[in-house]
Motif scaffolding. Sequence first.
Motif, mmCIF file in Angstrom:
data_model
loop_
_atom_site.group_PDB
_atom_site.id
_atom_site.type_symbol
_atom_site.label_atom_id
_atom_site.label_comp_id
_atom_site.label_asym_id
_atom_site.label_seq_id
_atom_site.Cartn_x
_atom_site.Cartn_y
_atom_site.Cartn_z
ATOM 1 N N ASN A 190 -28.514 87.905 -2.463
ATOM 2 C CA ASN A 190 -27.195 88.538 -2.554
ATOM 3 C C ASN A 190 -26.177 87.454 -2.867
ATOM 4 O O ASN A 190 -25.949 86.566 -2.051
ATOM 5 N N GLU A 191 -25.596 87.533 -4.048
ATOM 6 C CA GLU A 191 -24.685 86.478 -4.471
ATOM 7 C C GLU A 191 -23.558 87.077 -5.302
ATOM 8 O O GLU A 191 -23.791 87.957 -6.135
ATOM 9 N N LYS A 192 -22.351 86.595 -5.082
ATOM 10 C CA LYS A 192 -21.194 87.100 -5.812
ATOM 11 C C LYS A 192 -20.893 86.191 -6.990
ATOM 12 O O LYS A 192 -20.700 84.987 -6.834
ATOM 13 N N ALA A 193 -20.876 86.773 -8.187
ATOM 14 C CA ALA A 193 -20.573 86.015 -9.390
ATOM 15 C C ALA A 193 -19.074 85.775 -9.512
ATOM 16 O O ALA A 193 -18.270 86.359 -8.775
ATOM 17 N N GLU A 194 -18.690 84.906 -10.459
ATOM 18 C CA GLU A 194 -17.278 84.576 -10.638
ATOM 19 C C GLU A 194 -16.437 85.791 -11.000
ATOM 20 O O GLU A 194 -15.265 85.873 -10.645
ATOM 21 N N ASP A 195 -17.032 86.752 -11.692
ATOM 22 C CA ASP A 195 -16.289 87.947 -12.077
ATOM 23 C C ASP A 195 -16.293 89.021 -10.998
ATOM 24 O O ASP A 195 -15.817 90.137 -11.205
ATOM 25 N N GLY A 196 -16.862 88.693 -9.835
ATOM 26 C CA GLY A 196 -16.891 89.623 -8.722
ATOM 27 C C GLY A 196 -18.138 90.473 -8.644
ATOM 28 O O GLY A 196 -18.352 91.185 -7.649
ATOM 29 N N GLU A 197 -18.969 90.425 -9.674
ATOM 30 C CA GLU A 197 -20.201 91.207 -9.674
ATOM 31 C C GLU A 197 -21.173 90.674 -8.621
ATOM 32 O O GLU A 197 -21.301 89.460 -8.435
ATOM 33 N N ILE A 198 -21.866 91.573 -7.924
ATOM 34 C CA ILE A 198 -22.859 91.170 -6.936
ATOM 35 C C ILE A 198 -24.214 91.062 -7.621
ATOM 36 O O ILE A 198 -24.702 92.021 -8.224
ATOM 37 N N SER B 163 -28.279 90.369 -7.371
ATOM 38 C CA SER B 163 -29.356 90.450 -6.390
ATOM 39 C C SER B 163 -30.673 90.784 -7.075
ATOM 40 O O SER B 163 -30.715 91.593 -8.007
#
Length: 374
Positions: free
Chosen positions: A189-197, A199
Motif C-alpha cells: 500500500n503506497e501513495k503515489a505523488e499524484d495521490g493515487e494508491i 498496491s
Amino acid sequence: LAAKFGLTRAAASQMIYNGGLSIYTTMDRRMQAFVEEFYADEENFPANTDGMRATSAAVIIDPENGHLLAVAGDTGEKKSDRILNLATQMLRSPGSVIKPITVYAPALERDLITWASVFDDVPVQFTKNDDGYAMWPKNNPRVYSGLTTVNTALAKSTNTVAVRVLQTLGIRTAFDFAKTVGLSTLVENEKAEDGEILSDMALAPLALGAVTRGVSVRDMTGAYSALANEGVYHKTISYTEVYDKDGKLLLSQEEEGRRVLSEETADIMTRLLQNVVSSGTASALTLQKSVQIAGKTGTSNADTDRWFIGYTPDILCGVWYGYKDAHDIGTFKTNPAVTIFDDLVTSLYAREASEVVTLDKTREFPQSENVVGC
C-alpha cells in the motif's frame, strides 16, 4: 556495508574499490565464463518474424543454498563497468511466471486444491460498456474450455483458473507468501505523488503478474528455489563473507534455509511444472529429452516481456527477453526465453561447465514417499 556501518553509498563504494577488502563470492568461475561467452554472441538470441532481436538477461542459482552461480546482465560485448545490470537491477512485469509462487504452491500447501481440482475456465468478471460487455481475465489465446483441472490450467497457463484459485486462497495469503520467498518489490500500500494508491494486493498483480513496480530476474528466479529444493527457501546471495585489509570479518551472509513448503507440496509442484515442459507452454524445450526439467513460461500483458524459469535436479535458471525501453517484442513461433534457456542449459550440460555443482544428466527430481499417484 552502508547499512551495517552507517555509511553513505559513496563511502561504501570507496571501501569496495579502494579499501583492500577480501570479498568471497558465490560465483562459479567456469559457469560464469561460459554464460558471458554465450551472451556475448547476439546470434544466440532469436529474432522475431520481422527479423528484430531484443536483449536478454539470465541468472543461474544453486537452489540448495541460494548461491548465485552466474549472471548475464545484457547481451553483446560489455563495453563499460558498473552499468545497468538487467538481471539484478531492472524491474519488469513477470507475467505468468508468478503463478506457481503466488497461486498454486500456497494453495496446494493449504490443501485448498489438488492436482486434479476442477475450476471453470470462463472469465471471472463481465463489465458492461458501450460495446456490450468486457470480460476479465482474458486467456492467451482467447480460448475458454469450461471445467479444467489444475494440472491442465498450469500447463496451458490459463489465466481464468489462476484467478479463481487465487480467490479461493485469498489475496493476503498469496502476497505474504510472495514476500516470504524474496519478492521484495511487491507493493502492499503506497501513495503515489499524484495521490493515487498503489498496491499489488489484488487479483491482477498476484494471479497474472501485472505488478506495480515489477520484479528482478534474480528475485523472481530465486523464489523458485523453494520449489526446486524440496520446500526449503534460501535467499539468493552473491557473496558469503567480506573481510577488511587486516583480516577482520565485516559481513557474512550464509544463512540456514527456511522451510516454506512441505516436501509433498514441492514434489507436486515440480511434477506439475514438469508437465508445463512435457505438454504445456514450454514443450519446445529439447533438453527435456535428456535431462529432467520443470519450469514455467511468462508473458507480460503488453507483450513487452517474455520469461522462462526452469530447474533441473542440479541448477535453477531464469531467463528474461525483451527491450530495455519496454516495447512490444513482436511475434515468435516459440517463446524466445524458452529457446535461450534450452540452448544455454543444454550447452552447460554438454560442456560440464561448472566447478561448483555437478551437472549430471542421470539425476532425477526427489519424490516424497507421501505423494501417491494413480
